[in-house]
Scaffold this motif. Structure first.
Motif, PDB file in Angstrom:
ATOM      1  N   MET A 219       4.916  -0.545  -5.675  1.00  0.00           N
ATOM      2  CA  MET A 219       3.875  -0.126  -4.630  1.00  0.00           C
ATOM      3  C   MET A 219       4.929   0.789  -3.534  1.00  0.00           C
ATOM      4  O   MET A 219       5.763   0.010  -3.294  1.00  0.00           O
ATOM      5  CB  MET A 219       3.293  -1.131  -4.090  1.00  0.00           C
ATOM      6  N   GLY A 220       4.105   1.766  -3.397  1.00  0.00           N
ATOM      7  CA  GLY A 220       5.003   2.503  -2.142  1.00  0.00           C
ATOM      8  C   GLY A 220       5.896   3.569  -2.453  1.00  0.00           C
ATOM      9  O   GLY A 220       6.132   3.776  -3.691  1.00  0.00           O
ATOM     10  N   GLU A 221       6.296   4.490  -1.620  1.00  0.00           N
ATOM     11  CA  GLU A 221       7.101   5.291  -1.726  1.00  0.00           C
ATOM     12  C   GLU A 221       8.539   5.003  -1.289  1.00  0.00           C
ATOM     13  O   GLU A 221       8.755   4.950  -0.013  1.00  0.00           O
ATOM     14  CB  GLU A 221       6.533   6.867  -1.120  1.00  0.00           C
TER      15      GLU A 221
ATOM     16  N   GLY B 221       0.796  -1.313   0.002  1.00  0.00           N
ATOM     17  CA  GLY B 221       0.033  -0.054  -0.048  1.00  0.00           C
ATOM     18  C   GLY B 221       1.000   1.231  -0.223  1.00  0.00           C
ATOM     19  O   GLY B 221       1.998   1.123  -0.237  1.00  0.00           O
ATOM     20  N   CYS B 222       0.306   2.377   0.382  1.00  0.00           N
ATOM     21  CA  CYS B 222       1.127   3.510   0.267  1.00  0.00           C
ATOM     22  C   CYS B 222       0.320   4.558   1.283  1.00  0.00           C
ATOM     23  O   CYS B 222      -0.817   4.870   0.966  1.00  0.00           O
ATOM     24  CB  CYS B 222       1.205   4.237  -1.132  1.00  0.00           C
ATOM     25  N   ALA B 223       1.045   5.452   1.992  1.00  0.00           N
ATOM     26  CA  ALA B 223       0.382   6.587   2.660  1.00  0.00           C
ATOM     27  C   ALA B 223       0.068   7.887   2.034  1.00  0.00           C
ATOM     28  O   ALA B 223      -0.675   8.705   2.286  1.00  0.00           O
ATOM     29  CB  ALA B 223       1.183   6.953   3.763  1.00  0.00           C
TER      30      ALA B 223
ATOM     31  N   ASP C 118      -1.205  10.156  -1.415  1.00  0.00           N
ATOM     32  CA  ASP C 118      -2.479   9.856  -2.110  1.00  0.00           C
ATOM     33  C   ASP C 118      -2.660  10.334  -3.386  1.00  0.00           C
ATOM     34  O   ASP C 118      -3.337  11.353  -3.857  1.00  0.00           O
ATOM     35  CB  ASP C 118      -3.789  10.624  -1.139  1.00  0.00           C
ATOM     36  N   CYS C 119      -1.501  10.049  -4.119  1.00  0.00           N
ATOM     37  CA  CYS C 119      -1.758  10.557  -5.647  1.00  0.00           C
ATOM     38  C   CYS C 119      -3.040  10.191  -6.294  1.00  0.00           C
ATOM     39  O   CYS C 119      -3.122   8.969  -6.299  1.00  0.00           O
ATOM     40  CB  CYS C 119      -0.289  10.021  -6.269  1.00  0.00           C
ATOM     41  N   ARG C 120      -3.523  11.042  -6.872  1.00  0.00           N
ATOM     42  CA  ARG C 120      -4.967  10.733  -7.289  1.00  0.00           C
ATOM     43  C   ARG C 120      -5.046   9.936  -8.815  1.00  0.00           C
ATOM     44  O   ARG C 120      -6.236   9.240  -8.706  1.00  0.00           O
ATOM     45  CB  ARG C 120      -5.462  12.031  -7.783  1.00  0.00           C
ATOM     46  N   PHE C 121      -3.775   9.735  -9.371  1.00  0.00           N
ATOM     47  CA  PHE C 121      -3.892   8.677 -10.504  1.00  0.00           C
ATOM     48  C   PHE C 121      -3.467   7.468 -10.299  1.00  0.00           C
ATOM     49  O   PHE C 121      -3.027   6.516 -11.270  1.00  0.00           O
ATOM     50  CB  PHE C 121      -3.237   9.502 -11.581  1.00  0.00           C
ATOM     51  N   CYS C 122      -3.381   7.063  -8.988  1.00  0.00           N
ATOM     52  CA  CYS C 122      -2.527   5.863  -8.497  1.00  0.00           C
ATOM     53  C   CYS C 122      -3.586   4.719  -7.854  1.00  0.00           C
ATOM     54  O   CYS C 122      -4.057   5.031  -7.160  1.00  0.00           O
ATOM     55  CB  CYS C 122      -1.363   6.018  -7.715  1.00  0.00           C
ATOM     56  N   ALA C 123      -3.455   3.549  -8.266  1.00  0.00           N
ATOM     57  CA  ALA C 123      -4.031   2.420  -7.709  1.00  0.00           C
ATOM     58  C   ALA C 123      -3.741   1.967  -6.503  1.00  0.00           C
ATOM     59  O   ALA C 123      -4.543   1.581  -5.683  1.00  0.00           O
ATOM     60  CB  ALA C 123      -4.194   1.276  -8.810  1.00  0.00           C
TER      61      ALA C 123
ATOM     62  N   THR D 171      10.965   8.620  -6.945  1.00  0.00           N
ATOM     63  CA  THR D 171      10.333   9.191  -5.553  1.00  0.00           C
ATOM     64  C   THR D 171       9.173  10.165  -6.258  1.00  0.00           C
ATOM     65  O   THR D 171       9.478  10.795  -7.293  1.00  0.00           O
ATOM     66  CB  THR D 171      11.418   9.740  -4.608  1.00  0.00           C
ATOM     67  N   VAL D 172       8.114  10.184  -5.347  1.00  0.00           N
ATOM     68  CA  VAL D 172       7.236  11.359  -5.897  1.00  0.00           C
ATOM     69  C   VAL D 172       7.723  12.732  -5.275  1.00  0.00           C
ATOM     70  O   VAL D 172       7.172  13.643  -5.540  1.00  0.00           O
ATOM     71  CB  VAL D 172       5.707  11.305  -5.348  1.00  0.00           C
ATOM     72  N   GLY D 173       9.069  12.817  -4.784  1.00  0.00           N
ATOM     73  CA  GLY D 173       9.392  13.924  -4.277  1.00  0.00           C
ATOM     74  C   GLY D 173       9.441  14.281  -2.672  1.00  0.00           C
ATOM     75  O   GLY D 173       8.883  15.223  -2.252  1.00  0.00           O
TER      76      GLY D 173
HETATM   77  S1  SF4 Z   1       2.597   7.010  -7.103  1.00  0.00           S
HETATM   78 FE1  SF4 Z   1       3.588   6.050  -5.669  1.00  0.00          FE
HETATM   79  S2  SF4 Z   1       3.912   7.875  -3.841  1.00  0.00           S
HETATM   80 FE2  SF4 Z   1       2.068   7.979  -5.063  1.00  0.00          FE
HETATM   81  S3  SF4 Z   1       0.443   7.063  -3.965  1.00  0.00           S
HETATM   82 FE3  SF4 Z   1       1.191   5.708  -5.819  1.00  0.00          FE
HETATM   83  S4  SF4 Z   1       2.609   4.342  -4.898  1.00  0.00           S
HETATM   84 FE4  SF4 Z   1       2.231   6.125  -3.455  1.00  0.00          FE
END
Ligand code: SF4
Length: 368
Positions: free
Chosen positions: A166-168, A119-121, A123-128, A200-202
């Protein structure tokens, strides 16, 4: 031997331990420390996780290993293969968390895309993955086990590793950095550090931790991909609310510092979303940023996950790409891989569903 493996009722997972830690493990098991070095060789050089086949270990020690240790912390639940040869694995951790890993073939190259979290904490809007919420950080052993599982089903070694699953990754620095060290260790798995990309999303504190680790030589420099997806802060905030805690300038200046310290390339990845960020005015702003910070740009196609976004049309994508090229930038326009098994960027949801892609834009051109 006095080693009691069941002090806490848990077996020790050996994958993810360094040579030194394996020596300590061997000593605790009443063995000479060189047995730890033999274990290192079996696990990372020969990629063998079956203790029975570790032929230069005494039979009695192999038996003890079965009782007190496990080599790999993941099991394969399902495998799906796309028409383009991309393979996605659904894996389960010992705690029952589901994660996904993907192998992407491209000519001689075979790239492993690994997950860093269940999972991931963010909340990128375009990401499952975002829809799952955060479950847990993966351990170093769980990260390396994904690589080995992909190699086993592909029956060949991976030539490249990207941490874009999955994840950052930079929210799980300790485990991820240790995995980088073990995967690139020349006497172990031996992947070249220049074939390893962290994405990384930054997360600026994570980039700072990366700079510190490379500066102190506790890990080798690897490529860094910064998932920007917007050319100005308001746009980024709408698409990636959590990641936009840091401004684009703050992120790109940290990325530039990392490039200088590591001497490794840093690139921007930019997901093209119809009507959101695919206008020529966006391309102009992105070109300015890429020039200012001296970064390459990878444009990527959006893969539909049942939300409000749509993939940018071929015409707009190509116009965007050409604008960057004409502005003198190094840029690529990437084709999505494994979309028919939901294995492409942003589609990993820990379910191995094949049905979250109904985007009918089938353009597979690739430009460099
Ligand atoms: S794009 Fe990466 S960082 Fe953003 S919600 Fe999805 S897994 Fe998490």
């Amino acid at each position: 031997m006095n080693y009691n493996p069941s002090i806490d009722g848990q077996k020790t997972t050996l994958l993810g331990l360094t040579r030194r830690e394996l020596e300590q493990f061997a000593a605790r098991a009443g063995q000479p420390v060189y047995r730890g070095r033999q274990l290192f060789e079996w696990l990372y050089r020969k990629c063998e996780t079956d203790f029975s086949l570790m032929s230069d270990l005494p039979a009695e020690f192999r038996q003890r290993l079965h009782e007190m240790a496990s080599a790999s912390p993941l099991s394969i639940i399902r495998r799906a293969e796309a028409l383009d040869g991309t393979i996605k694995l659904l894996l389960e951790t010992l705690d029952g968390h589901k994660i996904e890993a993907v192998a992407i073939p491209e000519g001689e190259r075979l790239t492993a895309c690994l997950s860093s979290q269940a999972g991931c904490a963010l909340d990128c809007r375009f990401c499952a993955t975002a829809r799952l919420g955060f479950k847990c950080n993966l351990t170093t052993g769980e990260i390396i086990a994904q690589l080995f599982a992909l190699e086993a089903v592909n029956r060949r070694r991976m030539t490249n590793v990207v941490m874009m699953g999955m994840g950052e990754p930079l929210l799980n620095c300790e485990a991820v950095f240790k995995a980088v060290v073990l995967i690139t260790e020349p006497t172990g798995i031996g992947l070249s550090h220049s074939h390893f990309t962290l994405s990384t999303v930054g997360w600026r504190p994570g980039i700072e931790a990366l700079i510190k680790a490379v500066k102190s030589k506790s890990m080798p420099g690897v490529k860094l991909a910064l998932s920007l997806n917007a050319a100005h802060d308001d746009q980024r905030k709408a698409l990636m609310p959590a990641a936009s805690r840091y401004t684009i300038d703050e992120l790109l200046s940290a990325a530039k510092e990392y490039a200088q310290i590591s001497d490794m390339p840093v690139s921007i990845t930019y997901l093209l979303l119809a009507g959101e960020n695919d206008a020529l005015s966006d391309a102009r702003m992105l070109a300015k940023l890429a020039h200012k910070y001296n970064l390459k740009v990878n444009l990527i196609e959006y893969n539909y996950i049942g939300d409000i976004y749509r993939r940018a049309s071929s015409t707009r994508s190509e116009a965007f790409f050409l604008h960057l090229k004409n502005a003198g930038l190094i840029a690529t326009l990437r084709t999505s891989r494994g979309t028919d098994i939901a294995a492409a960027c942003g589609q990993l949801a820990g379910t191995n569903d094949n049905n979250n892609n109904d985007d009918d834009d089938d353009d597979n051109n690739r430009f460099e």
